[in-house]
Design a protein around this motif. Sequence first.
Motif, mmCIF file in Angstrom:
data_model
loop_
_atom_site.group_PDB
_atom_site.id
_atom_site.type_symbol
_atom_site.label_atom_id
_atom_site.label_comp_id
_atom_site.label_asym_id
_atom_site.label_seq_id
_atom_site.Cartn_x
_atom_site.Cartn_y
_atom_site.Cartn_z
ATOM 1 N N PHE A 240 40.696 49.304 36.924
ATOM 2 C CA PHE A 240 39.177 48.590 36.651
ATOM 3 C C PHE A 240 39.257 47.532 37.772
ATOM 4 C CE2 PHE A 240 38.104 50.734 32.756
ATOM 5 C CZ PHE A 240 37.003 50.170 32.639
ATOM 6 N N GLY A 244 36.292 47.266 40.838
ATOM 7 C CA GLY A 244 35.426 46.169 40.882
ATOM 8 C C GLY A 244 35.679 45.655 42.421
ATOM 9 N N ARG A 247 33.793 47.591 46.705
ATOM 10 C CA ARG A 247 32.449 47.739 46.743
ATOM 11 C C ARG A 247 32.183 48.748 48.057
ATOM 12 N NH1 ARG A 247 29.943 43.558 43.957
ATOM 13 N NH2 ARG A 247 31.575 43.049 42.283
ATOM 14 N N LEU A 269 35.929 53.733 31.252
ATOM 15 C CA LEU A 269 34.882 53.233 32.158
ATOM 16 C C LEU A 269 33.463 53.590 31.607
ATOM 17 C CD1 LEU A 269 34.100 52.371 34.911
ATOM 18 C CD2 LEU A 269 34.449 54.660 35.789
ATOM 19 N N ILE A 345 39.609 42.563 31.840
ATOM 20 C CA ILE A 345 38.422 42.647 32.431
ATOM 21 C C ILE A 345 37.448 41.580 31.454
ATOM 22 C CG2 ILE A 345 36.457 44.082 32.879
ATOM 23 C CD1 ILE A 345 38.956 44.617 34.504
ATOM 24 N N GLU A 349 33.244 39.680 34.821
ATOM 25 C CA GLU A 349 33.898 40.930 35.527
ATOM 26 C C GLU A 349 33.191 42.154 34.948
ATOM 27 O OE1 GLU A 349 38.387 40.098 37.173
ATOM 28 O OE2 GLU A 349 37.817 40.234 34.998
ATOM 29 N N LEU A 353 30.447 44.734 36.987
ATOM 30 C CA LEU A 353 30.664 46.036 36.996
ATOM 31 C C LEU A 353 29.590 47.009 36.828
ATOM 32 C CD1 LEU A 353 33.279 47.791 37.675
ATOM 33 C CD2 LEU A 353 33.485 48.106 35.285
ATOM 34 N N ARG A 354 28.760 46.595 35.401
ATOM 35 C CA ARG A 354 27.666 46.974 35.097
ATOM 36 C C ARG A 354 26.368 46.777 36.270
ATOM 37 N NH1 ARG A 354 28.229 45.066 28.750
ATOM 38 N NH2 ARG A 354 29.341 46.588 28.208
ATOM 39 N N ASP A 356 26.877 46.727 39.256
ATOM 40 C CA ASP A 356 27.182 47.502 40.542
ATOM 41 C C ASP A 356 27.188 49.060 40.313
ATOM 42 O OD1 ASP A 356 28.010 47.729 43.141
ATOM 43 O OD2 ASP A 356 30.144 47.832 42.565
#
Length: 360
Positions: A240, A244, A247, A269, A345, A349, A353-354, A356
């Motif tokens: 994870f 993150g 990128r 995930l 997480i 974070e 993540l969501r 992204d």
Amino acid sequence: MKKALLAATSVASTLTASLVAAPAATAADRDVPRDGRHQSRSAIPFTEATVTAGADGTFTLRWSARGAGRVEIKANGKVVAKGGSRGQAVVRGLPAADRQWFDFKPERGRGLRLADRLVRLEGTANFRDAGGYRTTDGQWVKMGEIYRSDALDKLTDNDLAKLRRLGVRTVFDLRMTDERGKDVDRVPTGAKYVVADVFAGSGSFQALPKSPDEAVKAMIDAEKAMVSGEGGKKAYGQVFQGIGDDRARAVLFHCTAGKDRTGWSNATLLTALGVPRETVLADYLAGNDYRKAADDAILSHLPPRQAAVYKPMLDVRPEYLNAGYEEVEAAYGSFDRYLDKGLGIDRRELRELREDLLVG
């Protein structure tokens, strides 16, 4: 005995995949920053959208987009199909490509970019895109960002070149020491290789089961160990964190067969991103179709009694994945607490993540 069980569960682990590919980012999404900022939040009307690649080079497209009016589909910049808000089309004669992408554009609302989920390589059976699923709030998990696979030791030079073109920049190896030593990964030039041993320090797999029931119990116990074991918490936390941090993507995680350790990684995930549990389970169980021929070949070389013991270890079954979720509830009380307390997480974070990995 331990190595025998590991061999069985490793081969067992190569099953999770869906010939039905799935939606991801639109072509326009590929031009925005990877950190997810500045992305349009316009609604995606598609409730279903899939691409299925045929063995004969055809692609079957299916879609449903409520209130979208007409839908136009392009490949390589050219219109290859069109129809109403709900439809199906078969596309033929497209040029060869590493992955054939289709841009689904509704008359009203935001579009999606789709490809068959399976990435065909010479040296793997279960290399596929982790994205392409719709969340409970109508967003979609991007494709081309996160991949999952079985072992990489048999990748050919052509495979490695394809992975470079697909942008694979980080590889997480979820296998144990003896697996990594026996079948050494081949990774694309320039990619970062990270050991994330799920069963490090675990007492799992100490003896080969003697009956089908013992085999089922071993698989369930292993799933629980992935959640609560120190090795599992550290390994999945690494994955994870790596997703993150990187990128630039794409990120790949894998084990020996790509179904158990890799399966829980992918399920975690997708659940974290808001994909419905029934969708996650369907993705998990699809591995039985992908691995059927290989598993049948393995079982055909075993005496019937031994084959009956091995089959539960070659399968993916609802009770295996559900055991992981049940362990999350028992140990943490909720999935968000598992992400926070187990994998490290936190809410910030998770939100990043969501932002992204989701579109819509």
